[in-house]
Enzyme design. Structure first.
Site, mmCIF file in Angstrom:
data_model
loop_
_atom_site.group_PDB
_atom_site.id
_atom_site.type_symbol
_atom_site.label_atom_id
_atom_site.label_comp_id
_atom_site.label_asym_id
_atom_site.label_seq_id
_atom_site.Cartn_x
_atom_site.Cartn_y
_atom_site.Cartn_z
ATOM 1 N N SER A 1 0.849 -1.327 0.004
ATOM 2 C CA SER A 1 0.055 0.128 0.128
ATOM 3 C C SER A 1 0.916 1.295 0.112
ATOM 4 O O SER A 1 2.116 1.286 0.235
ATOM 5 C CB SER A 1 -0.746 -0.036 1.184
ATOM 6 O OG SER A 1 -1.659 -1.387 1.349
HETATM 7 C C1 LIG Z 1 -3.606 -4.134 -0.147
HETATM 8 S S1 LIG Z 1 -3.419 -5.550 0.124
HETATM 9 C C2 LIG Z 1 -2.483 -5.575 1.729
HETATM 10 C C3 LIG Z 1 -1.207 -4.777 1.957
HETATM 11 C C4 LIG Z 1 -0.632 -5.458 3.103
HETATM 12 N N1 LIG Z 1 -1.241 -5.118 4.461
HETATM 13 C C5 LIG Z 1 0.922 -5.020 2.986
HETATM 14 O O1 LIG Z 1 1.475 -4.346 3.818
HETATM 15 O O2 LIG Z 1 1.559 -5.408 1.947
HETATM 16 C C6 LIG Z 1 -4.872 -6.602 0.349
HETATM 17 C C7 LIG Z 1 -4.734 -8.013 0.970
HETATM 18 O O3 LIG Z 1 -5.986 -8.501 1.455
HETATM 19 C C8 LIG Z 1 -5.893 -10.051 0.982
HETATM 20 N N2 LIG Z 1 -7.276 -10.399 1.475
HETATM 21 C C9 LIG Z 1 -8.322 -10.213 0.345
HETATM 22 N N3 LIG Z 1 -9.484 -10.702 1.202
HETATM 23 C C10 LIG Z 1 -9.019 -11.236 2.178
HETATM 24 C C11 LIG Z 1 -9.839 -12.038 3.189
HETATM 25 N N4 LIG Z 1 -10.999 -12.348 3.089
HETATM 26 N N5 LIG Z 1 -9.080 -12.303 4.384
HETATM 27 C C12 LIG Z 1 -7.789 -12.202 4.336
HETATM 28 N N6 LIG Z 1 -6.997 -11.419 3.503
HETATM 29 C C13 LIG Z 1 -7.814 -11.160 2.443
HETATM 30 C C14 LIG Z 1 -5.486 -9.950 -0.295
HETATM 31 O O4 LIG Z 1 -5.038 -11.283 -0.636
HETATM 32 C C15 LIG Z 1 -4.196 -8.948 -0.260
HETATM 33 O O5 LIG Z 1 -3.103 -9.591 0.148
#
Ligand SMILES: C[S@@+](CC[C@H](N)C(=O)[O-])C[C@H]1O[C@@H](n2cnc3c(N)ncnc32)[C@H](O)[C@@H]1O
Length: 359
Positions: A75
């Site tokens: 992000s």
């Molecule tokens: C914007 S990225 C996260 C960025 C992260 N916090 C970082 O520092 O790199 C969004 C993440 O949420 C995960 N995600 C989506 N739906 C999810 C769920 N239901 N439970 C857990 N993770 C989920 C995606 O696979 C993705 O890795």
């Protein structure tokens, strides 16, 4: 570029380089640029050091198609800082992160809670969870990475002082309120009508009830099971009728564009839209809710016409008119109050005008 690295490090206290994969996509004015660390190490490092979003996965890892859906990213560092500050994380806290992604935010959370605190991070994608676990271990950061559906939270580590969510949410899971009954749940939240545009929402919870006001606009990848979904085929129909609607062309556009879509969407649960056409010509607002469709043809110098589900058109017109008649209030005047089984939108103050919504 050393200056930029210093800026990101100073801002967040930690370099994100060790958490990034060798291939990342940087968003530019002309689209996404693929950067391979092995091929262009200097450009890759510039991107790692910059205050920019870096996409790390497309279509759940099935393609590298930049026309597809970005499904994981590192992000925007300045946004990460803003969200972490607003979550008010303190030393010794127990924190649940939803959406581990690269593992970078999890490391920053651990930096903030210190040795006396703990961080559990849940990631739905098995491959991403494994990579993040390895990167955190290599960086010497003690975070528990769990592969699972973050919408269920992680009961084994509850209760938490904070829940920090890094994927876009439309329906707030009751599990988070149960697992963080007295603390802060920070999340990007959006309406179905607002599409990709979310708002930061810091829900302060007390006895399992969360209350918060909508903050700045953000764009986050949506939680897997809450994606807006493909628009799909539009059913053929020839029942177009000309009508007089109590909305001018400019008002229809404003009601779904910019922040209008977010606010009008607060009154139109589960409703998605598309706006097509433009210029001098007729525009069409396409609406969809619970499997039914409707469309409104409009434009300066064009007769307004409607087609499809009359109830959906009536609800849209009512919601748009409500917003316009109040002088187009911005999202910051609204908020959510969420308890077990009930979500209410409030206007101006939590104890002011409010309505129940089921997303
Ligand atoms: C914007 S990225 C996260 C960025 C992260 N916090 C970082 O520092 O790199 C969004 C993440 O949420 C995960 N995600 C989506 N739906 C999810 C769920 N239901 N439970 C857990 N993770 C989920 C995606 O696979 C993705 O890795």
């Amino acid at each position: 570029m050393t200056g930029e690295l210093d800026l990101v490090r100073e801002m967040l206290g930690r370099d994100r380089t060790p958490f990034l994969p060798d291939v990342v996509w940087r968003s530019t004015a002309v689209g996404y640029v693929r950067l391979d660390r092995q091929v262009e190490p200097a450009a890759w490092q510039d991107a790692a050091d910059a205050d920019c979003v870096l996409v790390t996965q497309w279509d759940d890892g099935e393609t590298e198609d930049t026309e597809g859906l970005p499904t994981c990213s590192a992000s925007l560092p300045s946004l990460v800082e803003q969200m972490l500050d607003a979550t008010d994380i303190r030393e010794g806290h127990s924190v649940l992160e939803i959406g581990t992604g690269t593992g970078y935010t999890a490391a920053l959370l651990k930096d903030r809670v210190g040795d006396g605190g703990c961080v559990v991070s849940v990631e739905v994608d098995a491959g991403l969870a494994e990579l993040a676990r390895g990167r955190l271990r290599d960086a010497g950061v003690d975070v528990d990475v769990v592969r699972g559906d973050g919408l269920l939270g992680w009961g084994a580590g509850a209760p938490y002082d904070r829940v920090h969510v890094t994927c876009g949410i439309r329906r707030i899971p009751a599990a988070w309120l149960r697992q963080c009954p007295d603390g802060v749940i920070m999340l990007p939240w959006g309406t179905s009508l607002s599409g990709e545009r979310d708002r930061i929402l810091a829900l302060r919870t007390k006895n399992g009830v969360g209350v918060g006001r909508f903050g700045d606009e953000v764009g986050f990848m949506k939680a897997r099971s809450q994606r807006i979904g493909e628009w799909g085929d539009w059913p053929d129909g020839d029942d177009t009728v000309e009508v007089e609607l109590p909305l001018r062309a400019e008002e229809i556009e404003a009601s779904v564009e910019a922040y209008g879509g977010f606010v009008v969407g607060l009154q139109l649960p589960r409703t998605t839209c598309r706006l097509t056409g433009g210029g001098e010509g007729e525009r069409v607002l396409w609406l969809r809710r619970d499997g039914v469709h409707a469309s409104i043809g409009f434009g300066e110098g064009h007769r307004t016409s409607v087609e499809g589900d009359a109830g959906l058109i009536r609800d849209y017109v009512g919601a748009a008119r409500w917003w316009l008649d109040r002088g187009r209030p911005e999202p910051g005047r609204f908020g959510l109050a969420v308890g077990e089984g009930e979500q209410r939108v409030w206007f101006d103050a939590p104890d002011g005008e409010s309505w129940k919504v089921s997303w």
